[in-house]
Design an enzyme around this catalytic site. Structure first.
Site, PDB file in Angstrom:
ATOM      1  N   ASN A  10       2.079  -2.549   1.488  1.00  0.00           N
ATOM      2  CA  ASN A  10       1.202  -2.423   2.651  1.00  0.00           C
ATOM      3  C   ASN A  10       1.798  -3.275   3.767  1.00  0.00           C
ATOM      4  OD1 ASN A  10      -0.805  -2.332   4.541  1.00  0.00           O
ATOM      5  ND2 ASN A  10      -2.324  -3.478   3.339  1.00  0.00           N
ATOM      6  N   TRP A  11       2.439  -2.605   4.703  1.00  0.00           N
ATOM      7  CA  TRP A  11       3.118  -3.345   5.776  1.00  0.00           C
ATOM      8  C   TRP A  11       2.165  -3.851   6.851  1.00  0.00           C
ATOM      9  CZ3 TRP A  11       7.754   0.580   6.481  1.00  0.00           C
ATOM     10  CH2 TRP A  11       8.608   0.438   5.379  1.00  0.00           C
ATOM     11  N   LYS A  12       0.923  -3.394   6.808  1.00  0.00           N
ATOM     12  CA  LYS A  12      -0.058  -3.806   7.828  1.00  0.00           C
ATOM     13  C   LYS A  12       0.525  -3.528   9.224  1.00  0.00           C
ATOM     14  CE  LYS A  12      -1.827  -6.979   4.419  1.00  0.00           C
ATOM     15  NZ  LYS A  12      -2.568  -8.187   4.092  1.00  0.00           N
ATOM     16  N   HIS A  98      -9.654  -1.704   2.842  1.00  0.00           N
ATOM     17  CA  HIS A  98      -8.949  -2.986   2.836  1.00  0.00           C
ATOM     18  C   HIS A  98      -9.852  -4.063   3.445  1.00  0.00           C
ATOM     19  CE1 HIS A  98      -6.014  -6.112   3.534  1.00  0.00           C
ATOM     20  NE2 HIS A  98      -5.252  -5.499   2.649  1.00  0.00           N
ATOM     21  N   GLU A 100      -9.253  -6.347   5.425  1.00  0.00           N
ATOM     22  CA  GLU A 100      -9.056  -6.545   6.867  1.00  0.00           C
ATOM     23  C   GLU A 100      -9.843  -5.496   7.662  1.00  0.00           C
ATOM     24  OE1 GLU A 100      -4.771  -6.611   6.646  1.00  0.00           O
ATOM     25  OE2 GLU A 100      -4.922  -8.494   5.548  1.00  0.00           O
ATOM     26  N   GLY A 176      -2.525 -13.141   1.855  1.00  0.00           N
ATOM     27  CA  GLY A 176      -1.759 -13.804   2.912  1.00  0.00           C
ATOM     28  C   GLY A 176      -1.864 -15.320   2.889  1.00  0.00           C
ATOM     29  N   GLY A 237       1.521  -7.188   0.400  1.00  0.00           N
ATOM     30  CA  GLY A 237       1.614  -7.325   1.854  1.00  0.00           C
ATOM     31  C   GLY A 237       2.921  -7.999   2.236  1.00  0.00           C
ATOM     32  N   GLY A 238       2.849  -9.283   2.546  1.00  0.00           N
ATOM     33  CA  GLY A 238       3.998 -10.039   3.078  1.00  0.00           C
ATOM     34  C   GLY A 238       5.301  -9.837   2.321  1.00  0.00           C
TER      35      GLY A 238
HETATM   36  P1  13P Z   1      -0.257 -10.394   0.831  1.00  0.00           P
HETATM   37  O1  13P Z   1       0.629  -9.848  -0.262  1.00  0.00           O
HETATM   38  O2  13P Z   1       0.469 -10.702   2.092  1.00  0.00           O
HETATM   39  O3  13P Z   1      -1.114 -11.517   0.334  1.00  0.00           O
HETATM   40  O4  13P Z   1      -1.275  -9.197   1.233  1.00  0.00           O
HETATM   41  C1  13P Z   1      -1.974  -8.557   0.244  1.00  0.00           C
HETATM   42  C2  13P Z   1      -2.635  -7.376   0.836  1.00  0.00           C
HETATM   43  O5  13P Z   1      -3.565  -7.500   1.613  1.00  0.00           O
HETATM   44  C3  13P Z   1      -2.107  -6.052   0.495  1.00  0.00           C
HETATM   45  O6  13P Z   1      -2.968  -5.051   0.917  1.00  0.00           O
END
Ligand code: 13P
Length: 257
Positions: A10-12, A98, A100, A176, A237-238
């Site tokens: 998930n690159w956001k 999600h 967020e 995150g 994510g990251g």
């Molecule tokens: P991180 O791996 O950056 O903690 O993010 C997780 C996430 O929200 C994946 O959807």
């Protein structure tokens, strides 16, 4: 019951079209046509989806996800993207619910449920995210929060829809932050999530559903988390922004159970 692990990036709001293209090219050159023994998904921003699809060039080992979709078909919804539009871009998965989206954009269980239904109508596979905040966990509300998110989010979805859906358990406090749930905490939550799915759809269906863990997954913690019996992959994510790090997570996390 063996479930095929699924690792999704998930690159956001990172990587535009050219960076997405570079990532895909880099990953394809690193894997050199070696097939994955798990499902691999990347979720670029909407605007980078066409370039990512083009760079993948029908490579069957990597699927594309959108990070969101509209709950409506078409019309006066400024800024929104419909499931039909996503299908046209060769998108097969969509991340919904999600934390967020819930926290920043106010998406309720009801909205998420409408999006899940719309995604299934278009035969998209939802990656349905759930998870508790630290405050909720500390107040002893973990199970009630997860049960509500699951029950409300999946309302009206058929057994077939459920088996086509991937659930992602993402404790909000681990996203995150660099703080990962311990494998015990994660396994306990995953087993609970599976039990709630079993309450709704029966144990046979629940045994088929893949439940990813998400929240600070890194190459060095993937193996331990993925060794847990109810953890079937990761939503990253990251650490998914760098091709080598994403591949290392897939590699380290693909463990015999
Ligand atoms: P991180 O791996 O950056 O903690 O993010 C997780 C996430 O929200 C994946 O959807």
């Amino acid at each position: 019951m063996s479930r095929k692990p699924i690792f999704a990036a998930n690159w956001k709001m990172n990587k535009g079209p050219s960076e997405a293209e570079d990532f895909v090219k880099s990953i394809l050159s690193k894997i050199q046509n070696q097939p994955f023994s798990c499902d691999v998904v990347i979720a670029p921003a909407y605007i980078a989806l066409p370039k990512a699809a083009e760079a993948l060039n029908n490579h069957h080992g990597i699927a594309i996800a959108a990070q969101n979709c509209s709950q409506f078909d078409s019309g006066a919804y400024t800024g929104e993207v419909s499931v039909v539009m996503l299908r046209e871009l060769l998108v097969h998965y969509v991340i919904l619910g999600h934390s967020e989206r819930r926290a920043i954009y106010g998406e309720t269980d009801e909205v998420i449920n409408a999006k899940l239904k719309k995604a299934r109508e278009a035969n998209l596979r939802p990656i349905f995210c759930i998870g508790e905040t630290l405050q909720e966990r500390e107040a002893g509300k973990l199970e009630s929060v997860l049960r509500t998110q699951i029950t409300e989010g999946l309302k009206g979805l058929s057994e077939k829809d459920m088996t086509e859906t991937v659930v992602a358990y993402e404790p909000v406090w681990a996203i995150g932050t660099g703080v990962t749930a311990t494998s015990e905490q994660a396994q306990e939550a995953h087993a609970f999530v599976r039990s709630v799915i079993a309450d709704i759809y029966g144990p046979e269906t629940a045994a088929k559903v893949r439940i990813q863990y998400g929240g600070s997954v890194k190459p060095n913690n993937a193996a331990e988390l993925m060794a847990c019996p109810d953890i079937d992959g990761a939503l990253i994510g990251g650490a998914s922004l760098d091709p080598q790090s994403f591949l290392d997570i897939i590699h380290n996390g693909t463990v015999e159970k």
